[in-house]
Design a protein around this motif. Structure first.
Motif, PDB file in Angstrom:
ATOM      1  N   ILE A 397       0.825  -1.220   0.000  1.00 46.10           N
ATOM      2  CA  ILE A 397       0.000   0.000   0.000  1.00 46.10           C
ATOM      3  C   ILE A 397       0.854   1.263   0.000  1.00 46.10           C
ATOM      4  O   ILE A 397       0.623   2.169  -0.818  1.00 46.10           O
ATOM      5  CB  ILE A 397      -0.990  -0.031   1.179  1.00 46.10           C
ATOM      6  CG1 ILE A 397      -2.001  -1.179   0.989  1.00 46.10           C
ATOM      7  CG2 ILE A 397      -1.715   1.311   1.312  1.00 46.10           C
ATOM      8  CD1 ILE A 397      -2.853  -1.464   2.213  1.00 46.10           C
ATOM      9  N   PRO A 398       1.880   1.386   0.862  1.00 42.11           N
ATOM     10  CA  PRO A 398       2.688   2.618   0.854  1.00 42.11           C
ATOM     11  C   PRO A 398       3.447   2.841  -0.450  1.00 42.11           C
ATOM     12  O   PRO A 398       3.818   3.972  -0.757  1.00 42.11           O
ATOM     13  CB  PRO A 398       3.672   2.412   2.017  1.00 42.11           C
ATOM     14  CG  PRO A 398       3.093   1.329   2.851  1.00 42.11           C
ATOM     15  CD  PRO A 398       2.331   0.455   1.910  1.00 42.11           C
ATOM     16  N   ARG A 399       3.650   1.807  -1.223  1.00 41.22           N
ATOM     17  CA  ARG A 399       4.448   1.938  -2.444  1.00 41.22           C
ATOM     18  C   ARG A 399       3.755   2.804  -3.497  1.00 41.22           C
ATOM     19  O   ARG A 399       4.434   3.408  -4.333  1.00 41.22           O
ATOM     20  CB  ARG A 399       4.764   0.552  -3.011  1.00 41.22           C
ATOM     21  CG  ARG A 399       5.556  -0.340  -2.052  1.00 41.22           C
ATOM     22  CD  ARG A 399       5.752  -1.725  -2.618  1.00 41.22           C
ATOM     23  NE  ARG A 399       6.652  -1.700  -3.774  1.00 41.22           N
ATOM     24  CZ  ARG A 399       6.780  -2.717  -4.637  1.00 41.22           C
ATOM     25  NH1 ARG A 399       6.019  -3.805  -4.487  1.00 41.22           N
ATOM     26  NH2 ARG A 399       7.622  -2.632  -5.638  1.00 41.22           N
ATOM     27  N   PHE A 400       2.430   2.871  -3.457  1.00 39.28           N
ATOM     28  CA  PHE A 400       1.729   3.723  -4.412  1.00 39.28           C
ATOM     29  C   PHE A 400       2.182   5.175  -4.253  1.00 39.28           C
ATOM     30  O   PHE A 400       2.536   5.843  -5.225  1.00 39.28           O
ATOM     31  CB  PHE A 400       0.215   3.611  -4.232  1.00 39.28           C
ATOM     32  CG  PHE A 400      -0.393   2.385  -4.851  1.00 39.28           C
ATOM     33  CD1 PHE A 400      -1.033   2.464  -6.075  1.00 39.28           C
ATOM     34  CD2 PHE A 400      -0.334   1.148  -4.214  1.00 39.28           C
ATOM     35  CE1 PHE A 400      -1.604   1.333  -6.666  1.00 39.28           C
ATOM     36  CE2 PHE A 400      -0.890   0.012  -4.787  1.00 39.28           C
ATOM     37  CZ  PHE A 400      -1.523   0.104  -6.020  1.00 39.28           C
ATOM     38  N   GLY A 401       2.161   5.658  -3.007  1.00 39.62           N
ATOM     39  CA  GLY A 401       2.596   7.022  -2.763  1.00 39.62           C
ATOM     40  C   GLY A 401       4.081   7.209  -3.015  1.00 39.62           C
ATOM     41  O   GLY A 401       4.508   8.208  -3.601  1.00 39.62           O
ATOM     42  N   GLY A 404       4.686   7.349  -6.739  1.00 38.13           N
ATOM     43  CA  GLY A 404       3.891   8.293  -7.514  1.00 38.13           C
ATOM     44  C   GLY A 404       2.941   7.611  -8.480  1.00 38.13           C
ATOM     45  O   GLY A 404       2.638   8.143  -9.552  1.00 38.13           O
ATOM     46  N   VAL A 405       2.449   6.433  -8.097  1.00 35.51           N
ATOM     47  CA  VAL A 405       1.550   5.661  -8.955  1.00 35.51           C
ATOM     48  C   VAL A 405       0.106   6.049  -8.667  1.00 35.51           C
ATOM     49  O   VAL A 405      -0.312   6.138  -7.501  1.00 35.51           O
ATOM     50  CB  VAL A 405       1.759   4.147  -8.729  1.00 35.51           C
ATOM     51  CG1 VAL A 405       0.698   3.329  -9.453  1.00 35.51           C
ATOM     52  CG2 VAL A 405       3.152   3.736  -9.196  1.00 35.51           C
ATOM     53  N   ILE A 406      -0.657   6.274  -9.720  1.00 35.86           N
ATOM     54  CA  ILE A 406      -2.078   6.595  -9.591  1.00 35.86           C
ATOM     55  C   ILE A 406      -2.861   5.322  -9.279  1.00 35.86           C
ATOM     56  O   ILE A 406      -2.674   4.291  -9.941  1.00 35.86           O
ATOM     57  CB  ILE A 406      -2.629   7.190 -10.902  1.00 35.86           C
ATOM     58  CG1 ILE A 406      -1.811   8.394 -11.361  1.00 35.86           C
ATOM     59  CG2 ILE A 406      -4.113   7.529 -10.769  1.00 35.86           C
ATOM     60  CD1 ILE A 406      -1.883   9.588 -10.466  1.00 35.86           C
ATOM     61  N   ALA A 407      -3.730   5.384  -8.280  1.00 38.44           N
ATOM     62  CA  ALA A 407      -4.654   4.280  -7.996  1.00 38.44           C
ATOM     63  C   ALA A 407      -5.985   4.637  -8.659  1.00 38.44           C
ATOM     64  O   ALA A 407      -6.765   5.434  -8.141  1.00 38.44           O
ATOM     65  CB  ALA A 407      -4.834   4.097  -6.499  1.00 38.44           C
ATOM     66  N   SER A 408      -6.229   4.063  -9.827  1.00 38.46           N
ATOM     67  CA  SER A 408      -7.461   4.322 -10.578  1.00 38.46           C
ATOM     68  C   SER A 408      -8.487   3.279 -10.154  1.00 38.46           C
ATOM     69  O   SER A 408      -8.446   2.133 -10.603  1.00 38.46           O
ATOM     70  CB  SER A 408      -7.185   4.255 -12.085  1.00 38.46           C
ATOM     71  OG  SER A 408      -8.373   4.375 -12.827  1.00 38.46           O
ATOM     72  N   MET A 409      -9.407   3.682  -9.273  1.00 32.98           N
ATOM     73  CA  MET A 409     -10.287   2.737  -8.598  1.00 32.98           C
ATOM     74  C   MET A 409     -11.754   3.042  -8.890  1.00 32.98           C
ATOM     75  O   MET A 409     -12.076   4.083  -9.459  1.00 32.98           O
ATOM     76  CB  MET A 409     -10.017   2.749  -7.094  1.00 32.98           C
ATOM     77  CG  MET A 409      -8.545   2.486  -6.768  1.00 32.98           C
ATOM     78  SD  MET A 409      -8.170   2.505  -5.003  1.00 32.98           S
ATOM     79  CE  MET A 409      -8.850   0.909  -4.504  1.00 32.98           C
ATOM     80  N   ALA A 445      -0.832   8.686  -2.291  1.00 33.97           N
ATOM     81  CA  ALA A 445      -1.292   8.337  -3.635  1.00 33.97           C
ATOM     82  C   ALA A 445      -2.543   9.134  -4.001  1.00 33.97           C
ATOM     83  O   ALA A 445      -3.349   9.482  -3.141  1.00 33.97           O
ATOM     84  CB  ALA A 445      -1.602   6.846  -3.716  1.00 33.97           C
ATOM     85  N   ARG A 446      -2.691   9.393  -5.287  1.00 35.15           N
ATOM     86  CA  ARG A 446      -3.923   9.984  -5.812  1.00 35.15           C
ATOM     87  C   ARG A 446      -4.881   8.843  -6.162  1.00 35.15           C
ATOM     88  O   ARG A 446      -4.489   7.898  -6.848  1.00 35.15           O
ATOM     89  CB  ARG A 446      -3.644  10.768  -7.080  1.00 35.15           C
ATOM     90  CG  ARG A 446      -2.775  11.982  -6.874  1.00 35.15           C
ATOM     91  CD  ARG A 446      -3.588  13.236  -6.742  1.00 35.15           C
ATOM     92  NE  ARG A 446      -2.723  14.407  -6.758  1.00 35.15           N
ATOM     93  CZ  ARG A 446      -3.122  15.615  -7.082  1.00 35.15           C
ATOM     94  NH1 ARG A 446      -4.376  15.814  -7.439  1.00 35.15           N
ATOM     95  NH2 ARG A 446      -2.291  16.634  -7.066  1.00 35.15           N
ATOM     96  N   VAL A 447      -6.108   8.953  -5.716  1.00 32.39           N
ATOM     97  CA  VAL A 447      -7.144   7.986  -6.063  1.00 32.39           C
ATOM     98  C   VAL A 447      -8.097   8.656  -7.044  1.00 32.39           C
ATOM     99  O   VAL A 447      -8.724   9.671  -6.720  1.00 32.39           O
ATOM    100  CB  VAL A 447      -7.905   7.497  -4.824  1.00 32.39           C
ATOM    101  CG1 VAL A 447      -9.054   6.580  -5.232  1.00 32.39           C
ATOM    102  CG2 VAL A 447      -6.959   6.769  -3.864  1.00 32.39           C
ATOM    103  N   ALA A 448      -8.178   8.118  -8.249  1.00 34.67           N
ATOM    104  CA  ALA A 448      -9.113   8.598  -9.263  1.00 34.67           C
ATOM    105  C   ALA A 448     -10.278   7.625  -9.341  1.00 34.67           C
ATOM    106  O   ALA A 448     -10.086   6.414  -9.271  1.00 34.67           O
ATOM    107  CB  ALA A 448      -8.412   8.715 -10.616  1.00 34.67           C
ATOM    108  N   ASN A 449     -11.487   8.151  -9.505  1.00 37.00           N
ATOM    109  CA  ASN A 449     -12.695   7.342  -9.374  1.00 37.00           C
ATOM    110  C   ASN A 449     -13.389   7.132 -10.716  1.00 37.00           C
ATOM    111  O   ASN A 449     -13.317   7.979 -11.604  1.00 37.00           O
ATOM    112  CB  ASN A 449     -13.666   8.028  -8.412  1.00 37.00           C
ATOM    113  CG  ASN A 449     -14.466   7.065  -7.564  1.00 37.00           C
ATOM    114  OD1 ASN A 449     -14.715   5.939  -7.975  1.00 37.00           O
ATOM    115  ND2 ASN A 449     -14.864   7.506  -6.380  1.00 37.00           N
ATOM    116  N   GLY A 450     -14.058   6.013 -10.841  1.00 41.86           N
ATOM    117  CA  GLY A 450     -14.831   5.711 -12.033  1.00 41.86           C
ATOM    118  C   GLY A 450     -15.751   4.534 -11.771  1.00 41.86           C
ATOM    119  O   GLY A 450     -15.906   4.090 -10.632  1.00 41.86           O
TER     120      GLY A 450
END
Length: 554
Positions: A397-401, A404-409, A445-450
């Motif tokens: 989980i910490p590796r996303f931040g 700099g990986v986007i979590a597109s969830m 991390a940035r969480v983008a929603n869809g």
């Protein structure tokens, strides 16, 4: 000699230009920290030229200005669908809709009705079934899936292809198996499975890459164009101004561009290229496109799939499924192949977007990203993306931040999948890493929603509701500590989506100089009680200052 003091000069107001569109008497939530709110928005051309009180912005009114009094309704930046399948949204309207079916016999009945009006030999196609959402298991069944005999009885001469809600499995009848040349001796392709009964015969269920064994014949260009037009209309009616398409071929991108030129697609498209490495390599430079047609088409990402879906037990896990101890899911595309895609992305300045649902798939993806970043230290701020990031090991989980990986969830996947997540993963894995939005955001991390439409309805309102409540249809709340606040959910659906596409300078918030992409809602989803969120409706969808959808015009 005493000089008279000069009188202070009046502060000159800059010359005003009349707005083309003026929204007044609204509650405007900008998702911009510098100016969080306003009462009115003035638009000229496709840009916002002023924000302020309704009284202040009256000076932008000209003889040709369209003024809309919103009587206190909510104005927000246009929703950005950060992960959906654009063609699929339209195609869903051209086939059997199985999403509401509560049993296998009900689906068989829908197929029987379609056969009655079909031509001899015509394919019967549907999508949306999910075996874990039926009221009872079919009888007979293998692993909870039906066998094809029941479809054969109602459709002996028409091949039937029914796609799982996730898109990661299909079910076919005997005629479709025969047309496709699939027998008990057919080997499953790498990353796929052909489910067999206890006699060794194919049941009709094809998982993951085995879907490609079905041969439905040549494509229909006219139908494909129709699907794209329907998708645009559907997205705009749901308040979506930008749609991040999670994987299209070069041929589909060509159709998108042609329809945009013809004015038949009104929503903005940001497209991930979904092609094998051999097909992609010679074409990437030519297809890379930024803000074509006044920001209506961008092609700057590559999409690959590391694994399948949890519902079909295709998600690639570190440990076996709790309800299928002989399986850890499927690696649907080899790590080596995706590693080559990463090299193509770096060389051609594309983002890499990798579908990863299971904890093993996410770990392999993060490892691959990290290796690529280290091998290319001169490249920074790449904003590579994990699409779904649904089930994570705590250590990852910490590796996303950090990376700099986007979590597109997809918020609604949490509440839609929750009824079977515990069966698949058990409580420890579910609590540790299932849809952990807060843990990811705290990692930086940035969480983008869809919505992953057509897996779920493309409508942002139920998705927003799921993101802030995590409440299932039964009323239970799935690990409430991971809920988003309402402003976090709105950011995930606007500015975070723009950031995930390198478009935050032009959209995702309401600010002078940015594109006038706005959604007007009938209810204030940031303020009303939880139970009222779902009754909010889209009043207007505004793209580049143009009203692309109006509820009153329906």
């Amino acid at each position: 000699m005493v000089l008279a003091a000069r009188a202070p000069q009046a502060r000159q107001q800059p010359p005003l230009v009349a707005a083309d569109l003026l929204l007044t008497n609204a509650r405007v939530v900008t998702v911009d920290d510098e100016r969080p709110g306003a009462e009115a928005v003035a638009v000229r051309g496709d840009r916002i030229i002023a924000l302020g009180s309704s009284a202040e912005l009256q000076r932008y009114t000209g003889t040709a200005t369209r003024v809309i009094d919103l009587h206190g309704q909510l104005v927000i930046p246009g929703f950005i669908e950060s992960h959906g399948h654009f063609s699929g949204v339209g195609e869903a309207q051209l086939q059997l809709n199985l999403t509401q079916a509560t049993s296998w016999p009900e689906i068989v009945g829908l197929v029987a009705a379609a056969v009655r009006t079909a031509r001899p030999g015509e394919w019967i196609v549907g999508r949306g079934w999910h075996q874990d959402k039926w009221t009872a298991k079919p009888d007979p069944n293998v692993e909870g899936f039906p066998t094809h005999a029941s479809l054969d009885a109602v459709s002996p001469g028409n091949p039937v292809l029914l796609t799982h809600a996730s898109g990661h499995a299909v079910f076919v009848n005997a005629r479709a198996l025969a047309v496709s040349g699939i027998t008990r001796a057919t080997p499953a392709p790498s990353g796929g499975e052909i489910l067999h009964d206890d006699r060794g015969e194919p049941t009709g269920l094809l998982r993951e890459t085995a879907e490609t064994l079905v041969r439905t014949g040549a494509g229909d260009a006219s139908r494909d164009r129709k699907a794209l037009e329907l998708a645009s209309t559907e997205a705009l009616s749901k308040g979506i101004t930008s749609f991040e398409d999670a994987g299209s071929s070069f041929a589909t991108i060509d159709r998108m561009k042609a329809l945009i030129d013809e004015g038949r697609i009104g929503v903005r498209l940001w497209v991930m290229v979904s092609e094998g490495n051999a097909a992609a390599a010679p074409n990437l430079k030519r297809y890379r496109t930024i803000d074509y047609a006044a920001g209506h088409l961008t092609v700057r990402a590559l999409k690959r799939q590391m694994d399948g879906a949890l519902g079909s037990r295709g998600a690639w896990m570190l440990e076996p499924y709790s309800d299928k101890r002989d399986s850890t899911g499927l690696n649907t595309t080899s790590v080596e192949s995706i590693e080559e895609t990463a090299r193509l992305a770096i060389a051609n300045d594309y983002q890499l977007c990798v579908h990863a649902i299971g904890d093993r798939a996410n770990r392999e993806t993060l490892n691959l990203f990290e290796r690529t970043f280290r091998a290319n230290p001169s490249k920074s701020g790449l904003r590579w993306r994990v699409e779904h990031a649904q089930h994570l090991a705590a250590a990852d989980i910490p590796r996303f931040g950090q990376l700099g990986v986007i979590a597109s969830m997809q918020g609604i996947h949490c509440t839609s999948d929750a009824p079977y997540v515990l069966d698949r993963l058990g409580p420890k894995r579910a609590e540790e890493g299932a849809y952990v939005w807060q843990k990811l955001m705290k990692s930086g991390a940035r969480v983008a929603n869809g919505t992953d439409a057509p897996v779920e309805d493309v409508n942002p309102i139920p998705n927003f509701y799921a993101s802030v409540t995590r409440r299932t249809k039964s009323g239970t709340v799935f690990y409430p500590d991971q809920r988003m606040s309402r402003m976090e959910a709105l950011a995930s659906y606007t500015i975070n989506g723009a950031y995930a596409a390198f478009q935050e300078d032009t959209r995702g918030s309401l600010k002078v100089g940015k594109l006038a992409d706005m959604t007007v809602l009938s209810k204030d989803i940031l303020m009303v009680p939880d139970e009222e969120i779902l009754s909010a409706r889209v009043v207007y969808t505004i793209v580049g200052g143009r009203i692309a959808y109006s509820a009153a015009a329906r």
